[in-house]
Scaffold this motif. Sequence first.
Motif, PDB file in Angstrom:
ATOM      1  N   PHE A 165       0.832  -1.192   0.000  1.00  0.00           N
ATOM      2  CA  PHE A 165       0.000   0.000   0.000  1.00  0.00           C
ATOM      3  C   PHE A 165       0.874   1.252   0.000  1.00  0.00           C
ATOM      4  O   PHE A 165       2.096   1.179   0.110  1.00  0.00           O
ATOM      5  N   ALA A 166       0.221   2.410  -0.118  1.00  0.00           N
ATOM      6  CA  ALA A 166       0.879   3.706   0.021  1.00  0.00           C
ATOM      7  C   ALA A 166      -0.043   4.614   0.829  1.00  0.00           C
ATOM      8  O   ALA A 166      -1.272   4.526   0.696  1.00  0.00           O
ATOM      9  N   GLU A 167       0.545   5.456   1.647  1.00  0.00           N
ATOM     10  CA  GLU A 167      -0.238   6.371   2.494  1.00  0.00           C
ATOM     11  C   GLU A 167      -1.114   7.303   1.658  1.00  0.00           C
ATOM     12  O   GLU A 167      -2.209   7.667   2.072  1.00  0.00           O
ATOM     13  N   TRP A 168      -0.663   7.699   0.488  1.00  0.00           N
ATOM     14  CA  TRP A 168      -1.361   8.663  -0.354  1.00  0.00           C
ATOM     15  C   TRP A 168      -2.459   8.032  -1.210  1.00  0.00           C
ATOM     16  O   TRP A 168      -3.167   8.722  -1.929  1.00  0.00           O
ATOM     17  N   CYS A 169      -2.626   6.727  -1.110  1.00  0.00           N
ATOM     18  CA  CYS A 169      -3.535   5.970  -1.981  1.00  0.00           C
ATOM     19  C   CYS A 169      -4.910   5.815  -1.334  1.00  0.00           C
ATOM     20  O   CYS A 169      -5.050   5.160  -0.302  1.00  0.00           O
ATOM     21  N   GLY A 170      -5.937   6.416  -1.952  1.00  0.00           N
ATOM     22  CA  GLY A 170      -7.304   6.320  -1.436  1.00  0.00           C
ATOM     23  C   GLY A 170      -7.822   4.885  -1.359  1.00  0.00           C
ATOM     24  O   GLY A 170      -8.317   4.464  -0.311  1.00  0.00           O
ATOM     25  N   PRO A 171      -7.736   4.108  -2.445  1.00  0.00           N
ATOM     26  CA  PRO A 171      -8.199   2.719  -2.385  1.00  0.00           C
ATOM     27  C   PRO A 171      -7.457   1.893  -1.325  1.00  0.00           C
ATOM     28  O   PRO A 171      -8.037   0.983  -0.730  1.00  0.00           O
ATOM     29  N   CYS A 172      -6.195   2.226  -1.061  1.00  0.00           N
ATOM     30  CA  CYS A 172      -5.423   1.505  -0.043  1.00  0.00           C
ATOM     31  C   CYS A 172      -6.060   1.681   1.335  1.00  0.00           C
ATOM     32  O   CYS A 172      -6.082   0.752   2.144  1.00  0.00           O
ATOM     33  N   LYS A 173      -6.572   2.871   1.589  1.00  0.00           N
ATOM     34  CA  LYS A 173      -7.211   3.142   2.883  1.00  0.00           C
ATOM     35  C   LYS A 173      -8.466   2.280   3.065  1.00  0.00           C
ATOM     36  O   LYS A 173      -8.803   1.897   4.171  1.00  0.00           O
ATOM     37  N   SER A 186       3.322  -2.895  -9.269  1.00  0.00           N
ATOM     38  CA  SER A 186       3.234  -1.675 -10.066  1.00  0.00           C
ATOM     39  C   SER A 186       1.950  -0.902  -9.773  1.00  0.00           C
ATOM     40  O   SER A 186       1.782   0.221 -10.253  1.00  0.00           O
ATOM     41  N   VAL A 187       1.051  -1.502  -9.006  1.00  0.00           N
ATOM     42  CA  VAL A 187      -0.236  -0.901  -8.667  1.00  0.00           C
ATOM     43  C   VAL A 187      -0.447  -1.083  -7.168  1.00  0.00           C
ATOM     44  O   VAL A 187      -0.137  -2.147  -6.628  1.00  0.00           O
ATOM     45  N   VAL A 188      -0.976  -0.040  -6.512  1.00  0.00           N
ATOM     46  CA  VAL A 188      -1.379  -0.196  -5.115  1.00  0.00           C
ATOM     47  C   VAL A 188      -2.859   0.130  -5.005  1.00  0.00           C
ATOM     48  O   VAL A 188      -3.345   0.982  -5.738  1.00  0.00           O
ATOM     49  N   PRO A 189      -3.597  -0.576  -4.173  1.00  0.00           N
ATOM     50  CA  PRO A 189      -3.113  -1.698  -3.374  1.00  0.00           C
ATOM     51  C   PRO A 189      -2.948  -2.969  -4.206  1.00  0.00           C
ATOM     52  O   PRO A 189      -3.689  -3.204  -5.148  1.00  0.00           O
ATOM     53  N   THR A 190      -1.964  -3.752  -3.829  1.00  0.00           N
ATOM     54  CA  THR A 190      -1.802  -5.106  -4.363  1.00  0.00           C
ATOM     55  C   THR A 190      -1.699  -6.049  -3.179  1.00  0.00           C
ATOM     56  O   THR A 190      -0.960  -5.788  -2.238  1.00  0.00           O
ATOM     57  N   ASN A 213       4.363  -0.589   3.224  1.00  0.00           N
ATOM     58  CA  ASN A 213       4.262   0.680   2.519  1.00  0.00           C
ATOM     59  C   ASN A 213       5.305   0.673   1.396  1.00  0.00           C
ATOM     60  O   ASN A 213       6.497   0.559   1.664  1.00  0.00           O
ATOM     61  N   VAL A 214       4.842   0.781   0.155  1.00  0.00           N
ATOM     62  CA  VAL A 214       5.763   0.681  -0.980  1.00  0.00           C
ATOM     63  C   VAL A 214       6.776   1.826  -0.999  1.00  0.00           C
ATOM     64  O   VAL A 214       7.876   1.665  -1.542  1.00  0.00           O
ATOM     65  N   ASP A 215       6.423   2.966  -0.421  1.00  0.00           N
ATOM     66  CA  ASP A 215       7.360   4.088  -0.385  1.00  0.00           C
ATOM     67  C   ASP A 215       8.514   3.817   0.581  1.00  0.00           C
ATOM     68  O   ASP A 215       9.612   4.322   0.389  1.00  0.00           O
ATOM     69  N   GLY A 230      -5.861  -3.760  -6.698  1.00  0.00           N
ATOM     70  CA  GLY A 230      -7.046  -2.980  -6.369  1.00  0.00           C
ATOM     71  C   GLY A 230      -7.693  -3.486  -5.099  1.00  0.00           C
ATOM     72  O   GLY A 230      -7.224  -4.438  -4.471  1.00  0.00           O
ATOM     73  N   VAL A 231      -8.778  -2.826  -4.717  1.00  0.00           N
ATOM     74  CA  VAL A 231      -9.494  -3.205  -3.501  1.00  0.00           C
ATOM     75  C   VAL A 231     -10.082  -4.597  -3.694  1.00  0.00           C
ATOM     76  O   VAL A 231     -10.743  -4.868  -4.699  1.00  0.00           O
ATOM     77  N   THR A 232      -9.814  -5.479  -2.745  1.00  0.00           N
ATOM     78  CA  THR A 232     -10.267  -6.868  -2.823  1.00  0.00           C
ATOM     79  C   THR A 232     -11.060  -7.192  -1.566  1.00  0.00           C
ATOM     80  O   THR A 232     -10.599  -6.953  -0.456  1.00  0.00           O
ATOM     81  N   GLU A 233     -12.242  -7.730  -1.741  1.00  0.00           N
ATOM     82  CA  GLU A 233     -13.133  -8.001  -0.611  1.00  0.00           C
ATOM     83  C   GLU A 233     -12.635  -9.163   0.248  1.00  0.00           C
ATOM     84  O   GLU A 233     -11.952 -10.068  -0.242  1.00  0.00           O
ATOM     85  N   ALA A 234     -13.026  -9.145   1.513  1.00  0.00           N
ATOM     86  CA  ALA A 234     -12.628 -10.180   2.472  1.00  0.00           C
ATOM     87  C   ALA A 234     -13.074 -11.568   2.020  1.00  0.00           C
ATOM     88  O   ALA A 234     -12.340 -12.542   2.178  1.00  0.00           O
ATOM     89  N   ASP A 235     -14.279 -11.670   1.453  1.00  0.00           N
ATOM     90  CA  ASP A 235     -14.780 -12.973   0.997  1.00  0.00           C
ATOM     91  C   ASP A 235     -13.861 -13.580  -0.066  1.00  0.00           C
ATOM     92  O   ASP A 235     -13.590 -14.780  -0.052  1.00  0.00           O
ATOM     93  N   THR A 236     -13.396 -12.757  -0.974  1.00  0.00           N
ATOM     94  CA  THR A 236     -12.502 -13.222  -2.040  1.00  0.00           C
ATOM     95  C   THR A 236     -11.185 -13.709  -1.457  1.00  0.00           C
ATOM     96  O   THR A 236     -10.691 -14.787  -1.809  1.00  0.00           O
TER      97      THR A 236
END
Length: 90
Positions: free
Chosen positions: A10-18, A55-59, A41-43, A74-80
Motif C-alpha cells: 500500500f501507500a499512504e497517499w492511496c485512497g483505495p489503499c485506505k 506496479s499498482v497499489v493496493p496489491t 508501505n511501498v514508499d 485494487g481493492v479486494t473483498e474479504a470474501d474473495t
Amino acid sequence: MSKPILIDFFAEWCGPCKRMGPILEELRKRMGDSVEIRQLNVDDHMAEAQSYHISVVPTIVIEKDGVIIQKFQGVTEADTLESVLKPLVE
C-alpha cells in the motif's frame, strides 16, 4: 508446513489503499492467527515491492512456503481473500 502469508502493498497517499484497512481487519477476525497478515508501505519498502513486481497499489499477495499463490490488484473483498486462504490452512 507454514501458514499462508498475505502481504498488503500500500501507500499512504492511496485512497483505495485506505479502504483495504477495514477489509483486512475483517479478514483477521475471520481467519484468526491461521494466516499471517503483513502490510508494507511501498514508499518505505521499494526493494521488496520491486522484488514482487508491484506496479499498482493496493496489491495483495498471498503466498505459502515461499510460493506466490495469487495476486490481487485494487481493492479486494474479504470474501474473495478468504476463499483463497481457507484451503491453504485446512
